[in-house]
Design a protein around this motif. Structure first.
Motif, short mmCIF file in Angstrom:
data_model
loop_
_atom_site.label_atom_id
_atom_site.label_comp_id
_atom_site.label_asym_id
_atom_site.label_seq_id
_atom_site.Cartn_x
_atom_site.Cartn_y
_atom_site.Cartn_z
N THR A 281 0.55 -0.96 -0.39
CA THR A 281 0.11 -0.28 0.39
C THR A 281 0.96 1.48 -0.05
OG1 THR A 281 0.33 0.15 2.82
CG2 THR A 281 -1.60 -1.13 1.66
N ALA A 282 0.04 1.96 0.31
CA ALA A 282 1.08 3.53 -0.01
C ALA A 282 1.32 4.03 0.94
CB ALA A 282 0.06 4.45 -0.84
N GLN A 283 1.22 3.43 2.26
CA GLN A 283 1.98 3.87 3.62
C GLN A 283 2.87 2.63 3.92
OE1 GLN A 283 -1.70 3.29 3.53
NE2 GLN A 283 -1.96 5.05 3.38
N THR A 284 3.52 1.73 2.94
CA THR A 284 4.27 1.03 2.96
C THR A 284 6.00 1.51 2.54
OG1 THR A 284 2.75 -0.97 2.49
CG2 THR A 284 5.19 -1.25 2.79
N PRO A 285 5.87 2.27 1.36
CA PRO A 285 6.82 2.61 1.08
C PRO A 285 7.74 3.26 1.54
CG PRO A 285 4.88 2.77 -0.76
CD PRO A 285 4.93 2.43 0.39
N ALA A 286 6.34 4.07 1.98
CA ALA A 286 6.60 5.54 2.75
C ALA A 286 8.18 6.03 3.24
CB ALA A 286 5.98 6.22 3.94
N PRO A 287 8.33 5.27 4.44
CA PRO A 287 9.85 5.20 5.50
C PRO A 287 10.81 4.76 4.00
CG PRO A 287 8.14 4.30 6.83
CD PRO A 287 7.44 4.30 5.47
N ALA A 288 10.30 3.87 3.14
CA ALA A 288 12.43 3.97 2.23
C ALA A 288 12.24 4.81 1.69
CB ALA A 288 11.76 2.47 1.63
N TRP A 289 10.88 5.33 1.39
CA TRP A 289 10.58 6.46 -0.26
C TRP A 289 12.05 7.61 0.56
CZ3 TRP A 289 9.73 11.37 0.56
CH2 TRP A 289 9.17 12.74 -0.75
N ARG A 290 11.44 7.57 1.98
CA ARG A 290 11.87 8.80 2.51
C ARG A 290 13.54 8.85 2.86
NH1 ARG A 290 10.35 13.86 5.40
NH2 ARG A 290 12.87 14.47 6.35
N ARG A 291 14.17 7.99 3.12
CA ARG A 291 15.52 7.63 3.55
C ARG A 291 15.85 7.70 1.77
NH1 ARG A 291 13.49 3.60 6.47
NH2 ARG A 291 13.21 1.64 4.80
N ARG A 292 15.02 7.10 0.83
CA ARG A 292 15.61 7.78 -0.27
C ARG A 292 15.98 8.61 -0.93
NH1 ARG A 292 20.71 6.37 -3.88
NH2 ARG A 292 19.50 6.68 -5.90
N TRP A 293 14.99 9.64 -0.60
CA TRP A 293 15.06 10.95 -1.17
C TRP A 293 15.62 11.80 0.25
CZ3 TRP A 293 13.31 15.03 2.40
CH2 TRP A 293 12.79 16.38 2.07
N ASP A 294 15.92 11.64 1.33
CA ASP A 294 17.96 11.85 1.41
C ASP A 294 18.51 11.91 1.57
OD1 ASP A 294 15.05 13.28 3.80
OD2 ASP A 294 15.73 11.51 5.45
N GLU A 295 18.51 10.70 1.27
CA GLU A 295 20.15 9.89 -0.04
C GLU A 295 20.00 10.96 -1.08
OE1 GLU A 295 19.77 5.37 0.99
OE2 GLU A 295 19.48 5.76 -0.90
N LEU A 296 19.27 10.90 -1.90
CA LEU A 296 19.51 12.22 -3.16
C LEU A 296 19.24 13.54 -2.98
CD1 LEU A 296 16.38 9.68 -5.17
CD2 LEU A 296 18.70 9.39 -5.30
N SER A 297 18.58 14.33 -2.18
CA SER A 297 18.71 15.40 -2.17
C SER A 297 19.40 16.09 -2.20
CB SER A 297 18.09 15.50 -0.63
OG SER A 297 16.13 15.33 -0.76
N PRO A 298 20.89 15.74 -1.33
CA PRO A 298 22.09 16.45 -2.23
C PRO A 298 22.66 16.60 -2.97
CG PRO A 298 22.08 15.46 -0.20
CD PRO A 298 21.33 15.04 -0.75
N ALA A 299 22.88 15.74 -3.77
CA ALA A 299 23.23 15.64 -5.39
C ALA A 299 22.63 15.51 -5.95
CB ALA A 299 23.01 13.77 -5.56
N TYR A 300 20.92 15.98 -6.04
CA TYR A 300 19.87 17.34 -7.21
C TYR A 300 20.18 18.41 -6.10
CZ TYR A 300 17.20 13.17 -9.66
OH TYR A 300 17.39 12.73 -10.37
N GLU A 301 20.97 18.68 -4.98
CA GLU A 301 21.28 20.31 -4.74
C GLU A 301 22.08 21.03 -5.63
OE1 GLU A 301 20.78 22.69 -0.90
OE2 GLU A 301 21.48 20.37 -0.76
N ALA A 302 23.28 19.78 -5.58
CA ALA A 302 24.73 20.28 -6.61
C ALA A 302 24.15 20.13 -7.71
CB ALA A 302 25.77 19.22 -5.78
N MET A 303 23.16 19.70 -8.16
CA MET A 303 22.87 19.66 -9.69
C MET A 303 23.01 21.25 -10.03
SD MET A 303 20.88 16.44 -10.31
CE MET A 303 20.86 16.39 -12.15
N GLU A 304 23.18 21.07 -11.52
CA GLU A 304 23.04 22.98 -11.93
C GLU A 304 21.41 23.03 -12.63
OE1 GLU A 304 24.89 24.90 -14.85
OE2 GLU A 304 26.75 23.65 -14.76
N ILE A 305 20.96 23.72 -12.29
CA ILE A 305 19.71 24.48 -13.32
C ILE A 305 19.87 24.66 -14.45
CG2 ILE A 305 17.20 25.35 -12.78
CD1 ILE A 305 17.59 25.22 -9.95
N GLU A 306 19.48 24.11 -15.54
CA GLU A 306 19.40 24.55 -16.53
C GLU A 306 18.36 25.60 -16.98
OE1 GLU A 306 18.25 21.01 -19.08
OE2 GLU A 306 19.61 19.66 -18.15
#
Length: 174
Positions: A149-174
């Motif tokens: 269900t949508a509730q199942t992946p939420a904690p995993a989604w949050r962990r992955r979002w936390d991991e990915l956010s710095p990489a996206y923040e370092a990217m250039e906006i075209e």
């Protein structure tokens, strides 16, 4: 870290995030994963409402965003266009294109109208959602798991979002 998204400015305040990936499934199966409420619930959102072109929906995403949307285009199995939070200052356009690549299918998702200052957060979020879609498809293998269900992946989604956010923040906006 494999980044599957890009970000671009539309004007001084608004921008767009685009993510894409190729999935080991045919276009009809991927279309169902992106449009049927029971399939959407396994990777991104609980969706209810008038599920047809012109209809209004309500979505509760694993990322905790909740709100209304309107289905603008539903061209099975290739193109879906939604207006999220229609008529508000936070209105965005959410568009998905599906393209066959042999026995696989490419999904491109773009959300436009997002605040430029927060594009990186949305980029990381959309990548995490598309990765969850890949896991959901792998678990499906033709059968629908009722326990996902949508509730199942939420904690995993949050962990992955936390991991990915710095990489996206370092990217250039075209």
């Amino acid at each position: 870290m494999n980044i599957i998204g890009t970000m671009r400015a539309l004007d001084e305040t608004r921008g767009a995030v685009r993510v894409e990936d190729v999935y080991d499934t045919d276009i009809d199966d991927l279309w169902e994963a992106c449009t049927l409420p029971e399939r959407l619930a396994r990777w991104i959102a609980q969706v209810s409402g008038d599920l047809r072109e012109g209809g209004t929906i309500h979505a509760v995403l694993t990322s905790t965003w909740t709100g209304p949307g309107r289905i603008e285009v539903c061209d099975k199995p290739h193109h879906l266009l939604l207006t999220m939070e229609p008529g508000t200052d936070d209105e965005t356009q959410l568009e998905a294109w599906l393209t066959e690549e042999g026995s696989r299918t490419r999904l491109v998702v773009e959300e436009r109208g997002l605040p430029v200052s927060k594009l990186y957060l949305h980029g990381a979020g959309w990548q995490a959602h598309l990765e969850d879609l890949g896991r959901s498809l792998a678990e499906d293998t033709g059968a629908h798991s009722e326990s996902w269900t949508a509730q199942t992946p939420a904690p995993a989604w949050r962990r992955r979002w936390d991991e990915l956010s710095p990489a996206y923040e370092a990217m250039e906006i075209e």
